[in-house]
Design an enzyme around this catalytic site. Structure first.
Site, short mmCIF file in Angstrom:
data_model
loop_
_atom_site.label_atom_id
_atom_site.label_comp_id
_atom_site.label_asym_id
_atom_site.label_seq_id
_atom_site.Cartn_x
_atom_site.Cartn_y
_atom_site.Cartn_z
N GLY A 28 10.18 -9.13 -8.37
CA GLY A 28 10.86 -7.83 -8.29
C GLY A 28 12.29 -7.99 -7.83
O GLY A 28 12.83 -7.13 -7.13
N ARG A 62 16.42 -5.80 -8.79
CA ARG A 62 17.12 -4.65 -8.21
C ARG A 62 16.50 -4.36 -6.84
O ARG A 62 15.53 -4.98 -6.42
CB ARG A 62 17.01 -3.42 -9.10
N ASP A 112 6.54 -10.90 -15.62
CA ASP A 112 5.68 -9.72 -15.49
C ASP A 112 4.61 -10.07 -14.47
O ASP A 112 3.74 -10.90 -14.74
CB ASP A 112 5.07 -9.38 -16.84
N ASN A 168 7.33 -9.29 -3.79
CA ASN A 168 8.07 -8.06 -3.54
C ASN A 168 7.89 -6.99 -4.61
O ASN A 168 8.04 -5.80 -4.33
CB ASN A 168 9.56 -8.39 -3.41
N SER A 219 3.73 -1.51 3.24
CA SER A 219 4.50 -0.28 3.44
C SER A 219 3.88 0.50 4.58
O SER A 219 2.68 0.38 4.85
CB SER A 219 4.50 0.57 2.16
N TYR A 246 -0.26 4.94 -4.65
CA TYR A 246 0.64 4.02 -3.94
C TYR A 246 0.12 3.71 -2.54
O TYR A 246 0.06 2.54 -2.14
CB TYR A 246 2.03 4.64 -3.86
N LYS A 300 -0.99 -0.09 -1.11
CA LYS A 300 -0.34 -0.77 -0.01
C LYS A 300 -1.31 -1.04 1.15
O LYS A 300 -1.16 -2.02 1.88
CB LYS A 300 0.88 0.02 0.47
N ILE A 321 13.76 3.63 4.09
CA ILE A 321 14.86 2.67 3.93
C ILE A 321 15.88 3.22 2.92
O ILE A 321 15.52 3.89 1.95
CB ILE A 321 14.33 1.30 3.45
#
Length: 272
Positions: free
Chosen positions: A34, A37, A85, A112, A164, A177, A181, A210
């Protein structure tokens, strides 16, 4: 850079440089997924700035990040961009082989890559569940498997997963999500226990609010920002460099007796 407690804007992120220095990292090699970006690009840039060579993996953007970092740094680590990927185990093997071909070793692996979907619970489509778990959970498993197989045969290493604060706190409309996590947190414990005898340390970082593209809409809405900061005891937004600070520590010899930890970088929000 204005200090975080500046009276004009006390809630801004503190993006001032970190002074911590870990000379033992110079010359080491990391794989970052990842990396095209966001946080992955920050990790790649800051590791290279500190003398770590990086294979930056992503579906898009990795070659551009590599060109940018290599062009900006007169010295320090070099970056190799590589398409990957994370839902395909073979692509993780490709990252490993690219690192070995280019740099001759792999010391660190940073899982990441992740996605951040949104939907009310009763409206979550099957494809959202599938894609979220494929990237956020399977991608971590496949990356760690590839890293561990290599590290087991080469004296050990360090793996860092991106969890997270959402893994312990509920975010409305983020069930897929949040649960992915939470899985990463427990996977980190499982990996640490199983891989510890091979001198492989596995830890995770759990960021909170963040200053990234993902949170821009909140930061641009004063009312939404005020509401969000009521859940952050430090009452400010975190900066990507502060997440990197946790990563840098976990990769360093200062953390050589730390494994199975999940370090929150969330201004204390997991406690509210």
């Amino acid at each position: 850079m204005t200090a975080p407690n500046d009276q004009a804007n006390p809630t801004r992120a503190d993006a001032s440089p970190l002074s911590a220095n870990y000379p033992e990292l110079v010359g080491k090699v990391a794989v970052v997924t990842g990396a095209g970006r966001g946080m992955g690009a920050v990790f790649t840039t800051e590791l290279a700035r500190r003398g770590v060579h990086v294979v930056a993996g992503d579906l898009t953007g990795a070659p551009e990040i590599a060109d940018q970092v290599n062009g900006d740094l007169a010295d320090g680590g070099r970056v190799l961009g590589h398409r990957a990927d994370v839902t395909d185990p073979a692509d993780h093997d490709g990252l490993l082989h690219a690192a070995l071909d280019e740099f001759g070793r792999v010391d660190f692996w940073i899982n990441n890559a992740g996605i951040f979907p949104q939907a009310e619970f009763t409206e979550i489509p099957p494809e959202q569940i599938t894609s979220t778990y494929q990237v956020n959970v399977n991608g971590v498993v496949y990356g760690a498997q590839t890293a561990a197989r290599h590290m087991r045969a080469n004296g050990g290493g360090a793996i860092v997963n991106m969890a997270s604060v959402a893994g312990v706190r509920v975010r409305v409309t983020r069930a897929a999500y949040n649960s992915s996590k939470a899985a990463v947190r427990h996977l980190t414990s499982c990996m640490a226990v199983e891989l510890g005898p091979d001198n492989i340390r596995v830890n995770a970082i759990a960021p909170g609010f963040i200053d990234t593209e993902m949170t821009r809409w909140v930061r641009e809405d004063p009312e939404a920002l005020d509401r969000a900061l009521t859940t952050v005891p430090l009452r400010r937004v975190g900066a990507p460099i502060e997440v990197f600070g946790a990563l840098q520590f976990l990769l360093s010899d200062s953390a050589r007796y730390i494994t199975g930890a999940v370090i929150p970088v969330d201004g204390g929000s997991q406690h509210i």
